[in-house]
Design a protein around this motif. Structure first.
Motif, PDB file in Angstrom:
ATOM      1  N   GLU A   1       0.820  -1.202   0.000  1.00  0.00           N
ATOM      2  CA  GLU A   1       0.000   0.000   0.000  1.00  0.00           C
ATOM      3  C   GLU A   1       0.859   1.260   0.000  1.00  0.00           C
ATOM      4  O   GLU A   1       0.577   2.227  -0.728  1.00  0.00           O
ATOM      5  N   ALA A   2       1.908   1.266   0.815  1.00  0.00           N
ATOM      6  CA  ALA A   2       2.790   2.435   0.883  1.00  0.00           C
ATOM      7  C   ALA A   2       3.422   2.725  -0.472  1.00  0.00           C
ATOM      8  O   ALA A   2       3.606   3.891  -0.850  1.00  0.00           O
ATOM      9  N   ILE A   3       3.723   1.659  -1.214  1.00  0.00           N
ATOM     10  CA  ILE A   3       4.377   1.819  -2.518  1.00  0.00           C
ATOM     11  C   ILE A   3       3.374   2.241  -3.590  1.00  0.00           C
ATOM     12  O   ILE A   3       3.584   3.241  -4.281  1.00  0.00           O
ATOM     13  N   VAL A   4       2.284   1.495  -3.739  1.00  0.00           N
ATOM     14  CA  VAL A   4       1.359   1.791  -4.854  1.00  0.00           C
ATOM     15  C   VAL A   4       0.605   3.102  -4.653  1.00  0.00           C
ATOM     16  O   VAL A   4       0.236   3.767  -5.625  1.00  0.00           O
ATOM     17  N   LYS A   5       0.410   3.507  -3.401  1.00  0.00           N
ATOM     18  CA  LYS A   5      -0.267   4.785  -3.124  1.00  0.00           C
ATOM     19  C   LYS A   5       0.717   5.915  -2.851  1.00  0.00           C
ATOM     20  O   LYS A   5       0.309   7.040  -2.559  1.00  0.00           O
ATOM     21  N   ASP A   6       2.026   5.597  -2.936  1.00  0.00           N
ATOM     22  CA  ASP A   6       3.077   6.597  -2.700  1.00  0.00           C
ATOM     23  C   ASP A   6       2.836   7.343  -1.388  1.00  0.00           C
ATOM     24  O   ASP A   6       2.875   8.571  -1.318  1.00  0.00           O
ATOM     25  N   LYS A   7       2.608   6.574  -0.319  1.00  0.00           N
ATOM     26  CA  LYS A   7       2.187   7.155   0.956  1.00  0.00           C
ATOM     27  C   LYS A   7       3.324   7.758   1.770  1.00  0.00           C
ATOM     28  O   LYS A   7       3.084   8.462   2.741  1.00  0.00           O
ATOM     29  N   LYS A   8       4.563   7.409   1.414  1.00  0.00           N
ATOM     30  CA  LYS A   8       5.721   7.909   2.178  1.00  0.00           C
ATOM     31  C   LYS A   8       5.629   7.480   3.645  1.00  0.00           C
ATOM     32  O   LYS A   8       5.873   8.283   4.558  1.00  0.00           O
ATOM     33  N   ARG A   9       5.264   6.215   3.870  1.00  0.00           N
ATOM     34  CA  ARG A   9       5.178   5.713   5.242  1.00  0.00           C
ATOM     35  C   ARG A   9       6.565   5.583   5.862  1.00  0.00           C
ATOM     36  O   ARG A   9       7.511   5.127   5.221  1.00  0.00           O
ATOM     37  N   LEU A  10       6.671   5.976   7.121  1.00  0.00           N
ATOM     38  CA  LEU A  10       7.921   5.772   7.864  1.00  0.00           C
ATOM     39  C   LEU A  10       7.753   4.478   8.649  1.00  0.00           C
ATOM     40  O   LEU A  10       7.099   4.453   9.698  1.00  0.00           O
TER      41      LEU A  10
ATOM     42  N   VAL B   1      27.000   0.412   8.173  1.00  0.00           N
ATOM     43  CA  VAL B   1      26.777  -1.017   7.901  1.00  0.00           C
ATOM     44  C   VAL B   1      27.709  -1.532   6.819  1.00  0.00           C
ATOM     45  O   VAL B   1      28.238  -2.646   6.914  1.00  0.00           O
ATOM     46  N   GLY B   2      27.889  -0.768   5.746  1.00  0.00           N
ATOM     47  CA  GLY B   2      28.850  -1.162   4.737  1.00  0.00           C
ATOM     48  C   GLY B   2      28.361  -2.123   3.670  1.00  0.00           C
ATOM     49  O   GLY B   2      29.080  -3.035   3.266  1.00  0.00           O
ATOM     50  N   GLY B   3      27.127  -1.939   3.198  1.00  0.00           N
ATOM     51  CA  GLY B   3      26.663  -2.705   2.041  1.00  0.00           C
ATOM     52  C   GLY B   3      25.884  -3.967   2.331  1.00  0.00           C
ATOM     53  O   GLY B   3      26.035  -4.959   1.602  1.00  0.00           O
ATOM     54  N   PHE B   4      25.040  -3.939   3.343  1.00  0.00           N
ATOM     55  CA  PHE B   4      24.210  -5.100   3.677  1.00  0.00           C
ATOM     56  C   PHE B   4      22.786  -4.651   3.982  1.00  0.00           C
ATOM     57  O   PHE B   4      22.540  -3.486   4.303  1.00  0.00           O
ATOM     58  N   TYR B   5      21.869  -5.612   3.880  1.00  0.00           N
ATOM     59  CA  TYR B   5      20.480  -5.352   4.256  1.00  0.00           C
ATOM     60  C   TYR B   5      20.292  -5.587   5.748  1.00  0.00           C
ATOM     61  O   TYR B   5      20.728  -6.610   6.293  1.00  0.00           O
ATOM     62  N   VAL B   6      19.645  -4.629   6.381  1.00  0.00           N
ATOM     63  CA  VAL B   6      19.368  -4.746   7.812  1.00  0.00           C
ATOM     64  C   VAL B   6      18.145  -3.891   8.114  1.00  0.00           C
ATOM     65  O   VAL B   6      17.847  -2.925   7.399  1.00  0.00           O
ATOM     66  N   GLY B   7      17.417  -4.247   9.159  1.00  0.00           N
ATOM     67  CA  GLY B   7      16.204  -3.518   9.506  1.00  0.00           C
ATOM     68  C   GLY B   7      16.486  -2.129  10.041  1.00  0.00           C
ATOM     69  O   GLY B   7      17.177  -1.984  11.056  1.00  0.00           O
ATOM     70  N   VAL B   8      15.949  -1.121   9.358  1.00  0.00           N
ATOM     71  CA  VAL B   8      16.127   0.277   9.753  1.00  0.00           C
ATOM     72  C   VAL B   8      14.846   1.044   9.421  1.00  0.00           C
ATOM     73  O   VAL B   8      14.054   0.615   8.585  1.00  0.00           O
ATOM     74  N   PRO B   9      14.615   2.202  10.048  1.00  0.00           N
ATOM     75  CA  PRO B   9      13.446   3.009   9.691  1.00  0.00           C
ATOM     76  C   PRO B   9      13.614   3.621   8.306  1.00  0.00           C
ATOM     77  O   PRO B   9      14.665   4.189   8.003  1.00  0.00           O
ATOM     78  N   CYS B  10      12.580   3.468   7.466  1.00  0.00           N
ATOM     79  CA  CYS B  10      12.645   3.937   6.078  1.00  0.00           C
ATOM     80  C   CYS B  10      11.412   4.746   5.721  1.00  0.00           C
ATOM     81  O   CYS B  10      10.347   4.550   6.292  1.00  0.00           O
ATOM     82  N   ILE B  11      11.565   5.595   4.719  1.00  0.00           N
ATOM     83  CA  ILE B  11      10.428   6.220   4.056  1.00  0.00           C
ATOM     84  C   ILE B  11      10.122   5.357   2.838  1.00  0.00           C
ATOM     85  O   ILE B  11      10.953   5.215   1.938  1.00  0.00           O
ATOM     86  N   LEU B  12       8.935   4.761   2.815  1.00  0.00           N
ATOM     87  CA  LEU B  12       8.554   3.848   1.742  1.00  0.00           C
ATOM     88  C   LEU B  12       7.498   4.498   0.866  1.00  0.00           C
ATOM     89  O   LEU B  12       6.432   4.911   1.348  1.00  0.00           O
ATOM     90  N   GLY B  13       7.812   4.591  -0.433  1.00  0.00           N
ATOM     91  CA  GLY B  13       6.887   5.224  -1.371  1.00  0.00           C
ATOM     92  C   GLY B  13       6.954   4.575  -2.736  1.00  0.00           C
ATOM     93  O   GLY B  13       7.427   3.442  -2.880  1.00  0.00           O
ATOM     94  N   ASN B  14       6.513   5.306  -3.737  1.00  0.00           N
ATOM     95  CA  ASN B  14       6.395   4.765  -5.088  1.00  0.00           C
ATOM     96  C   ASN B  14       7.720   4.273  -5.660  1.00  0.00           C
ATOM     97  O   ASN B  14       7.746   3.375  -6.496  1.00  0.00           O
ATOM     98  N   ASP B  15       8.818   4.839  -5.213  1.00  0.00           N
ATOM     99  CA  ASP B  15      10.136   4.448  -5.715  1.00  0.00           C
ATOM    100  C   ASP B  15      10.822   3.435  -4.803  1.00  0.00           C
ATOM    101  O   ASP B  15      12.020   3.219  -4.900  1.00  0.00           O
ATOM    102  N   GLY B  16      10.061   2.836  -3.901  1.00  0.00           N
ATOM    103  CA  GLY B  16      10.635   1.867  -2.970  1.00  0.00           C
ATOM    104  C   GLY B  16      11.149   2.562  -1.720  1.00  0.00           C
ATOM    105  O   GLY B  16      10.471   3.415  -1.141  1.00  0.00           O
TER     106      GLY B  16
END
Length: 315
Positions: free
Chosen positions: A241-250, A263-278
Motif C-alpha cells: 500500500e505504501a508503494i502503490v499509493k506513494d504514501k511515504k510511510r515511515l 553497515v557497509g553494504g548489507f540489508y538490515v532492519g532500519v526506519p525507512c520512508i517507503l513510497g512509489n520508488d521503494g
C-alpha cells in the motif's frame, strides 16, 4: 487511472493471504503465481477470491498462474517463495535451498518486470533480500525486505495486551536483523505519546521484547503443522500500500545500508520512508551506546549469515 499490477510469488498461506488483504483494500490487480508443480492450485485460490469480490465489494482482478509471463510489467512484486525448515534439516540446508529458489525467482523478475519494486519475505530474510539484489541487479532502493513491519506489529500487539490499551495508541520501532538479534528502540516506543518506560518496568519490557523475538517460533509451536501467515501477510500488504499509493510511510524495513549506520553494504532492519520508488530514504536515528552495541551485534549476525550463504552457493 490505471490500477497497479501486484504479483505475489508463492501461493501458499502467506502469499494467498497477502492476495486476500491486497484485494480487499483494492490496491491493484493481482497475479498469484506459483511453480508449475502446483498445477492449478493458484488458479483455484484466485477464482475463490474473485468469487468473494461481490460480497466484500472489491473490483480488483485476480489471476492465478504458474507462468511468469502473466506477471510481466508488474509494479510491485512480493516474494514469499521458499521452503520452511523441516525435521532433520539444518539451518544451512534451509539457507542454501531458499537462496537457490530466490535466485531463480530473481532471474525471472529481472526478465519480466525490470521496473518493479520487489518486497522479499522468504527466510532467512536478511540473506534472501541480499541475494535478490545481487541476482536482479536492481537499484538497492527497489529491493526491500519485509520483517520490521511484522516484528514491530508483534511488539505493539504484546504491549497492547499487557497494558490493556488500543493497538492504535502504540508506536514502536525495532531495528536490526529479523530474529533473535533484533534491537528494540525504547526511545521510539510510546503509548499515546507517553514513553513506554513510564508505564512498564524494565524487566517486564525486556520480557515482552524476548517474546517478540521468538514470536514466529511461538506460533509454530502452537500450530504444530505450519507457521504464521495472517500477520506476515498483513505486514506485506502495508508495504504494498505504501508503494502503490506513494504514501511515504515511515516504517521499519530490511533496507540496503551502505554508509548509513556504518553497515557497509548489507540489508538490515532500519526506519525507512517507503513510497512509489521503494525505499526513498533511510532515517538515521541517534542511538544510545547500548542500542549501538546491540545493533552492531545484529549487523554482524547478518554479515555472517550472508557469508555462509555465499559459501554454500559457491560450493
Amino acid at each position: 487511472m490505471k490500477r497497479a499490477k501486484i504479483t505475489i510469488i508463492g501461493a501458499g498461506n502467506v502469499g494467498a493471504t497477502c492476495a486476500h488483504w491486497c484485494a480487499a483494500a483494492e490496491l491493484g490487480d493481482i497475479v498469484l503465481l506459483d511453480i508449475p508443480a502446483t498445477e492449478d492450485m493458484p488458479k483455484g485460490k484466485a477464482l475463490d477470491l474473485m468469487q468473494a469480490s461481490p460480497i466484500m465489494g472489491f473490483d480488483s482482478n485476480i489471476v492465478g498462474t504458474t507462468s511468469y509471463e502473466d506477471s510481466r510489467d508488474s509494479d510491485v512484486i512480493v516474494v514469499t517463495a521458499g521452503i520452511p525448515r523441516k525435521p532433520g534439516m539444518s539451518r544451512d540446508d534451509l539457507l542454501a535451498t531458499n537462496a537457490k529458489i530466490v535466485s531463480s525467482v530473481g532471474e525471472q523478475i529481472k526478465a519480466t518486470s525490470p521496473n518493479a519494486v520487489v518486497i522479499v519475505v522468504s527466510n532467512p530474510l536478511d540473506a534472501m533480500v541480499q541475494q535478490m539484489l545481487k541476482v536482479t541487479g536492481f537499484a538497492p532502493n527497489k529491493v526491500v525486505g519485509q520483517a520490521g513491519v511484522l516484528d514491530t506489529a508483534r511488539y505493539r500487539a504484546f504491549l497492547a495486551m499487557e497494558l490493556g490499551v488500543s493497538v492504535e495508541d502504540i508506536s514502536a520501532m525495532l531495528m536490526g536483523g529479523h530474529g533473535d538479534t533484533m534491537v528494540p528502540i525504547p526511545s521510539c516506543t510510546s503509548v499515546g505519546g507517553i514513553p513506554v518506560t513510564q508505564l512498564l518496568s524494565q524487566q517486564r519490557l525486556d520480557e515482552i521484547v524476548d517474546r517478540t523475538r521468538t514470536g514466529g517460533a511461538e506460533i509454530v509451536s502452537l500450530l504444530k503443522t505450519g507457521s504464521a501467515y495472517y500477520a506476515p501477510a498483513a505486514a506485506c500488504t502495508q508495504m504494498v500500500e505504501a508503494i502503490v499509493k506513494d504514501k511515504k510511510r515511515l516504517i521499519p524495513c530490511a533496507a540496503y545500508c551502505d554508509t548509513q549506520y556504518g553497515v557497509g553494504g548489507f540489508y538490515v532492519g532500519v526506519p525507512c520512508i517507503l513510497g512509489n520508488d521503494g525505499v526513498e530514504k533511510i532515517i538515521e536515528l541517534e542511538l544510545t551506546s547500548e542500542e549501538k552495541t546491540n545493533f552492531q551485534k545484529s549487523v554482524d549476525a547478518v554479515k555472517s549469515l550472508v557469508a555462509t550463504m555465499d559459501g554454500l552457493l559457491s560450493a
